[in-house]
Write a protein that holds these residues in place. Structure first.
Motif, PDB file in Angstrom:
ATOM      1  N   MET A 113       0.840  -1.206   0.000  1.00 54.39           N
ATOM      2  CA  MET A 113       0.000   0.000   0.000  1.00 54.39           C
ATOM      3  C   MET A 113       0.874   1.254   0.000  1.00 54.39           C
ATOM      4  N   ASN A 114       0.560   2.201  -0.803  1.00 53.51           N
ATOM      5  CA  ASN A 114       1.355   3.418  -0.884  1.00 53.51           C
ATOM      6  C   ASN A 114       1.052   4.326   0.309  1.00 53.51           C
ATOM      7  N   LEU A 115       2.062   4.531   1.161  1.00 52.48           N
ATOM      8  CA  LEU A 115       1.851   5.287   2.394  1.00 52.48           C
ATOM      9  C   LEU A 115       1.452   6.737   2.122  1.00 52.48           C
ATOM     10  N   SER A 116       2.147   7.347   1.145  1.00 57.13           N
ATOM     11  CA  SER A 116       1.864   8.744   0.839  1.00 57.13           C
ATOM     12  C   SER A 116       0.415   8.917   0.365  1.00 57.13           C
ATOM     13  N   ASP A 125      -2.509  11.129   2.030  1.00 60.40           N
ATOM     14  CA  ASP A 125      -3.278  12.128   1.275  1.00 60.40           C
ATOM     15  C   ASP A 125      -4.770  11.886   1.460  1.00 60.40           C
ATOM     16  N   TRP A 126      -5.127  10.632   1.353  1.00 63.47           N
ATOM     17  CA  TRP A 126      -6.539  10.242   1.447  1.00 63.47           C
ATOM     18  C   TRP A 126      -7.103  10.588   2.822  1.00 63.47           C
ATOM     19  N   LEU A 182      -9.938  14.271   6.812  1.00 64.33           N
ATOM     20  CA  LEU A 182      -9.875  14.999   8.085  1.00 64.33           C
ATOM     21  C   LEU A 182      -9.962  16.511   7.893  1.00 64.33           C
ATOM     22  N   SER A 183      -9.226  17.023   6.911  1.00 65.99           N
ATOM     23  CA  SER A 183      -9.220  18.483   6.724  1.00 65.99           C
ATOM     24  C   SER A 183     -10.500  18.968   6.076  1.00 65.99           C
ATOM     25  N   ASN A 184     -11.271  18.028   5.555  1.00 62.81           N
ATOM     26  CA  ASN A 184     -12.518  18.380   4.904  1.00 62.81           C
ATOM     27  C   ASN A 184     -13.493  19.078   5.845  1.00 62.81           C
ATOM     28  N   ALA A 204      -9.630   1.769  10.255  1.00 60.53           N
ATOM     29  CA  ALA A 204     -11.092   1.762  10.424  1.00 60.53           C
ATOM     30  C   ALA A 204     -11.820   2.226   9.164  1.00 60.53           C
ATOM     31  N   LEU A 205     -11.167   3.099   8.396  1.00 64.84           N
ATOM     32  CA  LEU A 205     -11.841   3.685   7.227  1.00 64.84           C
ATOM     33  C   LEU A 205     -11.306   3.128   5.914  1.00 64.84           C
ATOM     34  N   SER A 206     -10.561   2.049   5.977  1.00 60.85           N
ATOM     35  CA  SER A 206      -9.906   1.538   4.759  1.00 60.85           C
ATOM     36  C   SER A 206     -10.916   1.189   3.665  1.00 60.85           C
ATOM     37  N   ALA A 207     -12.111   0.785   4.084  1.00 60.56           N
ATOM     38  CA  ALA A 207     -13.114   0.394   3.084  1.00 60.56           C
ATOM     39  C   ALA A 207     -13.520   1.573   2.201  1.00 60.56           C
ATOM     40  N   TRP A 208     -13.334   2.790   2.728  1.00 57.66           N
ATOM     41  CA  TRP A 208     -13.747   3.982   1.978  1.00 57.66           C
ATOM     42  C   TRP A 208     -12.687   4.430   0.967  1.00 57.66           C
ATOM     43  N   GLN A 209     -11.476   3.936   1.150  1.00 55.80           N
ATOM     44  CA  GLN A 209     -10.360   4.491   0.385  1.00 55.80           C
ATOM     45  C   GLN A 209     -10.553   4.326  -1.122  1.00 55.80           C
ATOM     46  N   GLU A 210     -11.000   3.185  -1.528  1.00 53.36           N
ATOM     47  CA  GLU A 210     -11.157   2.922  -2.961  1.00 53.36           C
ATOM     48  C   GLU A 210     -12.092   3.939  -3.617  1.00 53.36           C
ATOM     49  N   GLY A 211     -13.160   4.244  -2.918  1.00 48.89           N
ATOM     50  CA  GLY A 211     -14.159   5.138  -3.497  1.00 48.89           C
ATOM     51  C   GLY A 211     -13.740   6.601  -3.552  1.00 48.89           C
ATOM     52  N   VAL A 212     -12.720   6.961  -2.755  1.00 52.06           N
ATOM     53  CA  VAL A 212     -12.330   8.375  -2.688  1.00 52.06           C
ATOM     54  C   VAL A 212     -11.233   8.704  -3.680  1.00 52.06           C
ATOM     55  N   ILE A 213     -10.184   7.846  -3.762  1.00 55.83           N
ATOM     56  CA  ILE A 213      -9.049   8.163  -4.650  1.00 55.83           C
ATOM     57  C   ILE A 213      -9.335   7.700  -6.073  1.00 55.83           C
TER      58      ILE A 213
END
Lengths: 109, 181
Positions: free
Chosen positions: A1-4, A8-9, A14-16, B172-181
């Protein structure tokens, strides 16, 4: 998994939530709750400043060695031409007072 | 031209200039209220009460501000101390669950309420120290060293809490990651 990319994600999520909050009378509410205004005591500042300048100027003059040019000139002036002597002495006091005022009113103090 | 904070502070100190103080409040109110809203889990009324108290304390203590830290950091430290005092006084040990739903409902539309809801609950899983550090650093945008001053903790502790908190949130939020990036 790409840490950067992960960071960013997460940062994006959070900043949203960091939206600006409109004042909507908040500042007025704070100002209305402040204690009554302090009595202005500028005259007291002036008296203290003048007194301190007089004292420090006199101490400065007394502490000067007798043979210094400044001492002899001021002494001579005060004795022979009191008006000019007082003028010169006042000038020295003004400089001292100015320096003290600058120090007292400095925002970093 | 914007008058710097230092100049406004000097005016308040010297002349009790209310207009200068109002400018300071207007300038910093959003960030202070934002921090307190996060700390109170979206309880806007409570956060605003604490924010008002904070600015009143700022006014009373302005003569003791020596400029050792940024003015904004100093205000936020007072706000945080105010929140901690409130919690101690009220014996509050847990988050205000009643306000969490409200908080998530008012979240940004960008990710929708579901993600905000999950984020709120993921935050709940963090320890209090981790949650506070994440809020101050990641949500309010303070640097680690500023957060250390606000929370009055060693810099290393703040960094550890932020990293641990972020790691837990990421999981905890890993499931959301695909949909955001």
């Amino acid at each position: 998994m790409n840490l950067s990319k992960d960071d960013d994600w997460l940062d994006m999520i959070l900043s949203n939530q960091a939206d600006h909050i409109d004042d909507d009378g908040f500042t007025d509410a704070v100002i209305n709750r402040l204690p009554p205004r302090r009595l202005r005591r500028r005259w007291l500042n002036g008296v203290i400043l003048t007194g301190a300048a007089l004292v420090s100027g006199t101490v400065l003059l007394i502490s000067l060695p007798n043979e210094t040019v400044l001492y002899t000139q001021i002494s001579a002036l005060l004795l022979s031409q009191p008006i000019i002597g007082v003028g010169v002495f006042s000038l020295i006091l003004s400089v001292v007072a100015g320096l003290m005022a600058g120090w007292m009113l400095s925002p970093k103090r | 031209m914007t008058i710097p904070d230092s100049e406004l502070i000097a005016r308040v100190r010297l002349d009790d200039d209310r207009h200068a103080f109002a400018t300071l409040v207007r300038r910093h109110q959003s960030n202070v209220r934002g921090l307190l809203r996060r700390l109170t889990d979206g309880n806007e009324a409570l956060a605003d009460d604490l924010a008002q108290e904070t600015f009143l304390k700022v006014y009373r203590s302005l003569t003791s501000f020596r400029g050792g830290s940024k003015f904004s950091t100093w205000i936020h430290r007072i706000a945080y101390n105010n929140f901690i005092s409130y919690k101690r006084k009220e014996h509050i040990t847990e988050v205000y669950e009643d306000h969490m739903a409200e908080d998530t409902a008012t979240g940004s539309d960008l990710h929708g309420p579901s993600l905000q809801h999950d984020l709120a609950y993921a935050m709940k899983e963090l320890s209090e120290a981790e949650r506070t550090a994440v809020r101050v650093c990641c949500q309010c945008g303070f640097s680690h060293s500023e957060a250390a001053q606000i929370l009055q903790l060693p810099l290393g502790t703040v960094k550890t809490n932020v990293n641990r908190g972020r790691e837990k949130l990421r999981r905890a939020l890993s499931a959301w990651q695909e949909g955001v990036i």
